[in-house]
Design a protein around this motif. Structure first.
Motif, short mmCIF file in Angstrom:
data_model
loop_
_atom_site.label_atom_id
_atom_site.label_comp_id
_atom_site.label_asym_id
_atom_site.label_seq_id
_atom_site.Cartn_x
_atom_site.Cartn_y
_atom_site.Cartn_z
N LEU A 1 1.11 -1.12 -0.04
CA LEU A 1 -0.05 -0.06 0.11
C LEU A 1 0.46 1.05 -0.58
CD1 LEU A 1 -3.38 -0.98 2.43
CD2 LEU A 1 -3.07 -0.26 0.03
N ILE A 2 1.96 1.41 0.72
CA ILE A 2 2.67 2.38 0.30
C ILE A 2 3.72 2.49 -1.06
CG2 ILE A 2 5.24 2.74 1.33
CD1 ILE A 2 4.58 1.13 3.90
N SER A 3 3.77 1.38 -1.29
CA SER A 3 4.30 1.86 -2.47
C SER A 3 3.36 2.36 -3.57
CB SER A 3 4.48 0.56 -3.26
OG SER A 3 6.07 -0.16 -2.70
N MET A 4 1.75 1.42 -3.44
CA MET A 4 1.21 2.60 -4.34
C MET A 4 0.64 3.61 -3.92
SD MET A 4 -2.45 2.70 -4.40
CE MET A 4 -3.22 2.26 -2.43
N TYR A 5 0.62 3.98 -3.02
CA TYR A 5 0.03 5.20 -2.48
C TYR A 5 1.32 6.55 -2.92
CZ TYR A 5 -4.46 4.34 -0.13
OH TYR A 5 -5.06 4.49 0.29
N SER A 6 2.11 6.31 -2.97
CA SER A 6 3.62 6.38 -3.41
C SER A 6 3.86 7.08 -5.01
CB SER A 6 4.63 5.92 -2.83
OG SER A 6 5.20 5.84 -1.64
N LYS A 7 2.74 5.96 -5.77
CA LYS A 7 3.35 5.73 -7.26
C LYS A 7 2.27 6.41 -7.58
CE LYS A 7 6.08 1.86 -8.03
NZ LYS A 7 6.87 0.05 -8.55
N CYS A 8 0.89 6.46 -7.11
CA CYS A 8 0.20 7.13 -7.50
C CYS A 8 0.43 8.97 -7.24
CB CYS A 8 -1.11 6.49 -7.18
SG CYS A 8 -2.39 5.46 -7.62
N GLY A 9 1.25 9.41 -5.98
CA GLY A 9 1.57 10.66 -6.12
C GLY A 9 1.18 11.26 -4.65
N GLU A 10 0.37 10.14 -3.89
CA GLU A 10 -0.12 10.15 -2.55
C GLU A 10 0.72 10.04 -1.60
OE1 GLU A 10 -3.28 11.87 -2.29
OE2 GLU A 10 -3.67 11.78 -4.40
N ILE A 11 1.79 11.08 -1.53
CA ILE A 11 3.15 10.13 -0.53
C ILE A 11 2.81 10.88 1.18
CG2 ILE A 11 4.12 13.11 -0.41
CD1 ILE A 11 6.15 9.46 -1.26
N SER A 12 2.04 11.95 1.38
CA SER A 12 1.01 12.07 2.17
C SER A 12 0.63 10.17 3.08
CB SER A 12 0.13 13.02 3.06
OG SER A 12 -0.89 13.00 1.71
N ALA A 13 -0.66 9.66 2.53
CA ALA A 13 -0.78 8.69 2.58
C ALA A 13 0.01 7.31 2.78
CB ALA A 13 -2.30 8.30 1.80
N ALA A 14 0.84 6.90 1.46
CA ALA A 14 2.13 6.41 2.20
C ALA A 14 2.95 7.09 3.40
CB ALA A 14 3.54 6.11 0.81
N THR A 15 2.95 8.03 3.74
CA THR A 15 4.18 7.67 5.06
C THR A 15 2.77 7.85 6.16
OG1 THR A 15 4.86 10.30 3.97
CG2 THR A 15 4.87 10.16 6.54
N PHE A 16 2.03 8.37 5.94
CA PHE A 16 0.68 8.12 7.25
C PHE A 16 0.69 6.12 7.49
CE2 PHE A 16 -3.07 6.07 8.63
CZ PHE A 16 -3.70 7.18 10.15
N LEU A 17 1.03 5.66 6.46
CA LEU A 17 0.67 4.05 6.45
C LEU A 17 1.86 3.51 6.94
CD1 LEU A 17 -1.05 3.18 2.95
CD2 LEU A 17 -1.96 3.10 5.70
#
Length: 804
Positions: free
Chosen positions: A271-287
């Motif tokens: 999920l971290i990789s998915m959010y990162s590649k979708c440009g949602e880096i804040s969500a990735a950081t939260f996870l």
């Protein structure tokens, strides 16, 4: 009973095992006891001590005990010692399977296949589903796929065609050789695929770039009610990540939450990789913060996430935290840290990471070397990239791809093709990424023969189902002048993404088929595909080359009004080009003045080009002043302005402009023309006498010139140097590179054969007119690709209708 001597120096973790071994004197030849001791052995030393006692107790010929010991030795990586135990006079199938599996898992695939062959010689034994699963798994690690194909055939002959265990191994084999279509056929023939089979197929589709199909298969799995696990989520999430399908990724996350798989570390990492590649880096950081004790894989995913979103500082900062935590970094850490996606202005960082990898001994790791090769290539540091590639002792397919792609992206197409041929001689099998890169090189160079050979390879290796390969084929055929074949491939594609549509629309624009491009753009909208900025750029270019001002204007207005796509500098430049080519120069200037952003060099360059076409000297000065202010090092603008003054016979101003370029030490790129004859590429420059057949070429050119004059041809010498006589001007334009290439094509091919040439610059007016006459006099079709577009000459008429 003899006792085993125990060394007094032994680690604490072995004490329990030592106690068991010391008590062996109180136990007779009890097989179950030894089996229990073998299972409890936690180190190879313990296992060897147990083996010694087994020998002392006379159980070394016991089949069950030997089989268990063989199994455990192979688990510890001691496969050679396990092999030495194969002295049983009557081995059973289970022992064979254990050894085949052991060799396969210990990087000895050849030995695994050898034992499979040995099994076939035993009349009393027949391979079962486990035998084939282990043997086929071993064959996937061989360089050639022939043995795997043979084993697949054997499994079918022995009645295991529909076995789920064998099927998973067969699928994995085909996936590793990028035979994704065949793997899918195997999967579809399994009556009741289990979770492992579904996971294998989903993961295989992802590995081969079939991301949309992977998600579709996952959805089918859910609808079918098949039990899934955390591995299923970990397998499908990269597909959503690569497609940047945020909504689908979030749906997968919701399902993981409902089924209590969300908290698994590798699901969170996915999920971290998915959010990162979708440009949602804040969500990735939260996870990432939700993982109480992140392992190295999680750290790597977050470091890579920052890097791929351009947050290089955060990536480096997290890397430093990782070092402080004393967690040992691995190759994936380094690869994630390398600023591959946003390399510009980070050459020093690339050098620092390269130095760090040298200190850690990771510089020879294939993935690290490949990532560094990629970043150096994107920074146009091709010597550093090639040095890294050459120094790599273990060149993986990915490293070959990175180097070939690097050459292609930097315009070094001949080197890309040469390296591809070297790769083939090295017996390295290409994959869809390789094919896409080399097709791009063929497209740039216009190497149609090689492109056709690659197309045959695509069909032979079943790569034609790959959407990116098919799109690259469309681009290759279009840029080599075969627009009909490009459309045929497009029509045959079972699935098309927006890139495929864009490629075909751009192909029509390149050949001046504006109406066809607009029609295809409408089809794309009707099919439900949302246009991107590239879509609009492709169709606007097509309108510009075909003079479709009204249609282009409507499409440009629809960008923001109907599709919410904000125009970029290239779209504005395209609109100025569209208006300017059509002679609406005043409207073009007004369009520039009302632009919501500051016009850049591309916009003013388009206006200057239009001034050249329509000989508007006064407006050309306005455009040139802006250009020389914005981009004073671009020699093309000096040349264009000089030509405009020459056409206007203002030779003093033309000379002043050329002198200004000389003072800046700017030199014009020399024009050259390429023609391919019987798989060989021939390159000509203006006035070239270096070709072995130069005498025959110039003789043909003289002959053509006489016939053209008789037919009414007059040389266009306006842009030739002003300080020479008119007769000398005619001689200068007569030996332009495209005329030499056409003359060579005429003497080297049979009458009626189509001639194709490629010019690195825009074709000049004189050569354009001359080619029209040549096509009429020789009854040949002549296809010319210049820096802007294609010209198809037939019977004295050009497809561009003299509008280029």
């Amino acid at each position: 009973m003899k006792r085993l001597l125990i060394s007094p120096i032994y680690s604490r973790q072995c004490l329990r095992h030592q106690t068991c071994v010391r008590n062996l004197s109180f136990v007779s030849s009890d097989r179950n006891f030894f089996l229990n001791v073998i299972c409890k052995a936690s180190t190879l030393v313990q296992l060897k001590q147990t083996q010694a006692q087994i020998i002392l107790n006379g159980l070394h010929n016991d089949l069950i005990t030997t089989t268990k010991l063989t199994h455990r030795l192979s688990d510890f990586g001691a496969i050679d010692q396990a092999h030495l135990l194969f002295t049983i006079s009557k081995p059973d199938l289970f022992l064979f399977n254990v050894l085949i599996r052991g060799f396969s898992q210990n990087s000895s695939p050849t030995s695994a296949i050898s034992f499979y062959n040995k099994l076939l010689w035993y009349n009393t034994l027949k391979p079962d589903n486990f035998t084939f699963a282990f043997a086929i798994s071993a064959s996937s690690h061989l360089d050639s796929k022939e043995i795997g194909l043979l084993l697949h055939a054997h499994s079918m002959l022995f009645g295991f065609e529909f076995d789920v265990f064998v099927g998973s191994a067969v699928m994995d084999f085909y996936i590793k050789f990028s035979q994704i279509q065949t793997a899918r056929k195997v999967f579809d023939r399994i009556p009741e695929p289990d979770t492992v089979s579904w996971n294998t197929m989903i993961s295989g589709l992802v590995q081969n770039g079939c991301f949309a199909e992977s998600i579709q298969l996952f959805e089918n799995m859910i609808l079918r009610g098949t039990q899934f696990d955390s591995t299923t989520f970990a397998a499908v999430l990269p597909a959503a990540a690569e497609l940047q399908e945020l909504k689908k990724g979030m749906k997968i996350q919701c399902l993981a939450i409902k089924t209590c798989f969300h908290s698994h570390a590798y699901v969170l990492t996915g999920l971290i990789s998915m959010y990162s590649k979708c440009g949602e880096i804040s969500a990735a950081t939260f996870l990432f913060a939700q993982i109480s004790r992140p392992d190295l894989i999680s750290w790597n995913a977050m470091i890579s996430g920052y890097s791929c979103n351009g947050e290089t500082g955060s990536s480096v900062s997290l890397f430093r935290q990782l070092l402080v935590s004393r967690e040992k970094v691995n190759s994936s850490t380094i690869v994630g840290l390398i600023p591959v996606f946003f390399p510009f202005n980070h050459l020093c960082l690339a050098h620092s990471i390269h130095g760090f990898s040298l200190k850690c001994g990771l510089n020879l790791n294939s993935s690290v070397s490949t990532a560094l090769t990629t970043v150096y290539s994107r920074l146009n540091e091709m010597e550093s990239a090639r040095q890294l590639f050459d120094e790599s002792p273990d060149k993986s397919l990915a490293s070959w791809n990175a180097m070939i792609s690097g050459y292609t992206q930097n315009g070094l197409t001949e080197m890309a093709i040469s390296l591809f041929q070297k790769m083939r001689l090295s017996d390295v099998l290409p994959n869809p990424v390789t094919i896409t890169s080399i097709l791009s090189a063929c497209a740039q160079l216009g190497a149609l023969s090689l492109g056709k050979w690659v197309h045959e390879l695509v069909i032979r290796e079943n790569f034609d189902s790959n959407i990116y390969v098919s799109t690259a084929l469309i681009d290759m055929y279009a840029k080599c002048g075969i627009i009909g074949e490009a459309r045929h491939i497009f029509n045959c594609m079972p699935e098309k993404n927006v890139v495929s549509w864009n490629a075909m629309i751009a192909a029509y624009g390149l050949h001046g088929h504006g109406n066809e491009a607009i029609s295809l753009y409408s089809e794309m909208l009707d099919s439900g595909i949302s246009p991107t900025g590239v879509s609009f750029l492709s169709v606007l270019h097509a309108c510009s080359h075909a003079g479709l001002v009204r249609e282009g204007d409507v499409i440009f207005q629809s960008m923001t009004q109907d599709h919410g796509v904000q125009p970029g500098p290239e779209h504005y430049a395209c609109m100025v080009d569209l208006l300017g080519r059509a002679g609406q120069l005043d409207r073009a200037l007004e369009f520039i003045k009302t632009m919501p952003v500051e016009p850049g060099p591309g916009v003013w360059g388009a206006l200057l080009g239009a001034c050249m076409i329509h000989k508007k000297t006064s407006l050309a000065r306005v455009a040139s002043d802006k250009l020389l202010e914005l981009d004073p090092e671009n020699v093309g603008y000096y040349v264009l302005l000089s030509n405009i003054y020459s056409v206007d016979r203002n030779y003093s101003e033309a000379a002043t402009i050329r002198q200004a370029a000389k003072k800046r030490k700017l030199s014009k790129r020399p024009g050259c023309t390429l023609i391919e004859i019987v798989d060989d590429l021939h390159v000509f420059t203006s006035g070239d006498w270096s070709h072995p057949q130069s005498k025959a070429i110039y003789a043909m050119l003289e002959k053509l010139t006489r016939k053209m004059r008789e037919a009414g041809f007059q040389a266009e010498t306006d842009v030739a140097l002003h300080d020479v006589e008119e007769e000398e001007k005619e001689q200068m334009v007569k030996v332009h590179s495209e005329k030499l290439a056409i003359a060579f094509g005429l003497i080297s091919t049979e009458p009626g054969t189509e001639i194709r040439i490629i010019k690195n610059l825009r074709v000049c007016l004189d050569c354009h007119n001359a080619t029209k006459f040549i096509s009429m006099l020789t009854e040949r079709v002549i296809v010319v690709r210049d820096a802007n577009r294609f010209h198809h000459f037939r019977d004295g008429v050009c497809s561009c209708r003299d509008y280029w």
